[in-house]
Scaffold this motif. Structure first.
Motif, PDB file in Angstrom:
ATOM      1  N   PRO A 119      19.867  24.461  75.996  1.00  0.00           N
ATOM      2  CA  PRO A 119      20.876  24.374  74.936  1.00  0.00           C
ATOM      3  C   PRO A 119      20.266  24.511  73.547  1.00  0.00           C
ATOM      4  O   PRO A 119      19.266  23.903  73.229  1.00  0.00           O
ATOM      5  CB  PRO A 119      21.468  22.981  75.138  1.00  0.00           C
ATOM      6  CG  PRO A 119      21.175  22.644  76.563  1.00  0.00           C
ATOM      7  CD  PRO A 119      19.862  23.305  76.874  1.00  0.00           C
ATOM      8  N   GLN A 120      20.852  25.354  72.745  1.00  0.00           N
ATOM      9  CA  GLN A 120      20.463  25.571  71.358  1.00  0.00           C
ATOM     10  C   GLN A 120      21.718  25.443  70.513  1.00  0.00           C
ATOM     11  O   GLN A 120      22.822  25.449  71.017  1.00  0.00           O
ATOM     12  CB  GLN A 120      19.845  26.957  71.180  1.00  0.00           C
ATOM     13  CG  GLN A 120      18.654  27.220  72.070  1.00  0.00           C
ATOM     14  CD  GLN A 120      17.447  26.392  71.674  1.00  0.00           C
ATOM     15  OE1 GLN A 120      17.198  26.177  70.502  1.00  0.00           O
ATOM     16  NE2 GLN A 120      16.709  25.914  72.654  1.00  0.00           N
ATOM     17  N   SER A 121      21.567  25.388  69.213  1.00  0.00           N
ATOM     18  CA  SER A 121      22.726  25.180  68.369  1.00  0.00           C
ATOM     19  C   SER A 121      23.192  26.422  67.628  1.00  0.00           C
ATOM     20  O   SER A 121      24.249  26.406  67.032  1.00  0.00           O
ATOM     21  CB  SER A 121      22.443  24.057  67.368  1.00  0.00           C
ATOM     22  OG  SER A 121      21.338  24.408  66.569  1.00  0.00           O
ATOM     23  N   SER A 122      22.449  27.514  67.647  1.00  0.00           N
ATOM     24  CA  SER A 122      22.862  28.677  66.877  1.00  0.00           C
ATOM     25  C   SER A 122      23.939  29.466  67.600  1.00  0.00           C
ATOM     26  O   SER A 122      24.078  29.393  68.818  1.00  0.00           O
ATOM     27  CB  SER A 122      21.668  29.584  66.579  1.00  0.00           C
ATOM     28  OG  SER A 122      21.332  30.338  67.716  1.00  0.00           O
ATOM     29  N   THR A 123      24.709  30.228  66.827  1.00  0.00           N
ATOM     30  CA  THR A 123      25.783  31.036  67.384  1.00  0.00           C
ATOM     31  C   THR A 123      25.255  32.008  68.427  1.00  0.00           C
ATOM     32  O   THR A 123      25.833  32.164  69.493  1.00  0.00           O
ATOM     33  CB  THR A 123      26.504  31.790  66.247  1.00  0.00           C
ATOM     34  OG1 THR A 123      27.065  30.814  65.363  1.00  0.00           O
ATOM     35  CG2 THR A 123      27.606  32.668  66.770  1.00  0.00           C
ATOM     36  N   THR A 124      24.140  32.666  68.139  1.00  0.00           N
ATOM     37  CA  THR A 124      23.562  33.615  69.084  1.00  0.00           C
ATOM     38  C   THR A 124      23.169  32.920  70.376  1.00  0.00           C
ATOM     39  O   THR A 124      23.439  33.425  71.459  1.00  0.00           O
ATOM     40  CB  THR A 124      22.336  34.321  68.464  1.00  0.00           C
ATOM     41  OG1 THR A 124      22.753  34.981  67.274  1.00  0.00           O
ATOM     42  CG2 THR A 124      21.716  35.311  69.426  1.00  0.00           C
ATOM     43  N   ASP A 125      22.534  31.770  70.255  1.00  0.00           N
ATOM     44  CA  ASP A 125      22.136  31.035  71.450  1.00  0.00           C
ATOM     45  C   ASP A 125      23.358  30.575  72.232  1.00  0.00           C
ATOM     46  O   ASP A 125      23.357  30.621  73.463  1.00  0.00           O
ATOM     47  CB  ASP A 125      21.263  29.840  71.083  1.00  0.00           C
ATOM     48  CG  ASP A 125      19.892  30.271  70.581  1.00  0.00           C
ATOM     49  OD1 ASP A 125      19.428  31.362  70.955  1.00  0.00           O
ATOM     50  OD2 ASP A 125      19.295  29.512  69.804  1.00  0.00           O
TER      51      ASP A 125
ATOM     52  N   PHE B 221      31.013  24.137  71.227  1.00  0.00           N
ATOM     53  CA  PHE B 221      29.684  23.571  71.435  1.00  0.00           C
ATOM     54  C   PHE B 221      29.481  22.366  70.528  1.00  0.00           C
ATOM     55  O   PHE B 221      29.964  22.329  69.403  1.00  0.00           O
ATOM     56  CB  PHE B 221      28.608  24.616  71.118  1.00  0.00           C
ATOM     57  CG  PHE B 221      28.330  25.543  72.257  1.00  0.00           C
ATOM     58  CD1 PHE B 221      27.173  25.414  73.001  1.00  0.00           C
ATOM     59  CD2 PHE B 221      29.231  26.541  72.583  1.00  0.00           C
ATOM     60  CE1 PHE B 221      26.908  26.278  74.059  1.00  0.00           C
ATOM     61  CE2 PHE B 221      28.978  27.403  73.632  1.00  0.00           C
ATOM     62  CZ  PHE B 221      27.819  27.272  74.375  1.00  0.00           C
ATOM     63  N   GLU B 222      28.753  21.412  71.060  1.00  0.00           N
ATOM     64  CA  GLU B 222      28.350  20.226  70.292  1.00  0.00           C
ATOM     65  C   GLU B 222      26.943  19.864  70.766  1.00  0.00           C
ATOM     66  O   GLU B 222      26.722  19.744  71.977  1.00  0.00           O
ATOM     67  CB  GLU B 222      29.331  19.090  70.564  1.00  0.00           C
ATOM     68  CG  GLU B 222      29.136  17.879  69.715  1.00  0.00           C
ATOM     69  CD  GLU B 222      30.252  16.867  69.943  1.00  0.00           C
ATOM     70  OE1 GLU B 222      29.954  15.806  70.502  1.00  0.00           O
ATOM     71  OE2 GLU B 222      31.404  17.167  69.572  1.00  0.00           O
ATOM     72  N   THR B 223      26.041  19.716  69.857  1.00  0.00           N
ATOM     73  CA  THR B 223      24.634  19.411  70.148  1.00  0.00           C
ATOM     74  C   THR B 223      24.048  20.338  71.216  1.00  0.00           C
ATOM     75  O   THR B 223      23.336  19.896  72.107  1.00  0.00           O
ATOM     76  CB  THR B 223      24.432  17.921  70.538  1.00  0.00           C
ATOM     77  OG1 THR B 223      25.150  17.643  71.743  1.00  0.00           O
ATOM     78  CG2 THR B 223      24.863  16.994  69.430  1.00  0.00           C
TER      79      THR B 223
END
Length: 134
Positions: A8-14, A108-110
Motif C-alpha cells: 500500500p502506498q498513498s500516491s494516486t499512481t500507486d 483509499f485511506e492510509t
C-alpha cells in the motif's frame, strides 16, 4: 506487477496500480487474498440498494462467487484516479451469462482501500435505463 509486489502506498499512481493488480489477480486467477491484502481492516462495500458489507462479509461473498467468475472475460474501459479515489469502469461477460457494465469506485485511506461502491448494469438494458426520467 505481481501480487507479491503490492504494498500500500498513498500516491494516486500507486493507488491505481494497487487496484489494477488486485483486480487482475482476482479476475485472472481467483486470488481473493490479493484483494484482501489491500483492504483496510474497517473496509465497507456499498451497493446501490443501500446495503453495505464489512470486509469479512464482502470477502466471503467474493469467495463464494469464484465458481461463477471462472472464465469471465473482462475489458477494462477506464481506470482513473483523483486524489484518494480510484474508479474502475469495465465490461464483463460470463461464459454462460449476459455482458454487464460495472463501475467500481474505491476510496483509499492510509494506502489501503477503505470504502468501495459498485454499480452493475446489464449492458443490453442500458438503453432502456436512459429513459427513466421520461
Amino acid at each position: 506487477m505481481t501480487t507479491q509486489d503490492m504494498t500500500p502506498q498513498s500516491s494516486t499512481t500507486d493507488n491505481t496500480s494497487i487496484v489494477a493488480a488486485a483486480f487482475a489477480a482476482l479476475t485472472e486467477t481467483g486470488d481473493v487474498d490479493a484483494v484482501a491484502r489491500v483492504l483496510d481492516e474497517d473496509f465497507v462495500h456499498h451497493r446501490p440498494d443501500g446495503t453495505s458489507r464489512t470486509k469479512a462479509e464482502w470477502l466471503a461473498a467474493v469467495r463464494g462467487s469464484l465458481e461463477h467468475i471462472d472464465g469471465m472475460e473482462v475489458t477494462v474501459l477506464h481506470l482513473l484516479a483523483d486524489g484518494n479515489h480510484v474508479m474502475l469502469h469495465s465490461r464483463r461477460r460470463l461464459p454462460s451469462g449476459p455482458e454487464i457494465t460495472v463501475v467500481d469506485i474505491m476510496r483509499f485511506e492510509t494506502g489501503r482501500i477503505a470504502e468501495a461502491w459498485e454499480l452493475i448494469e446489464p449492458t443490453a438494458e442500458a438503453g432502456a435505463h436512459l429513459t427513466w426520467w421520461a
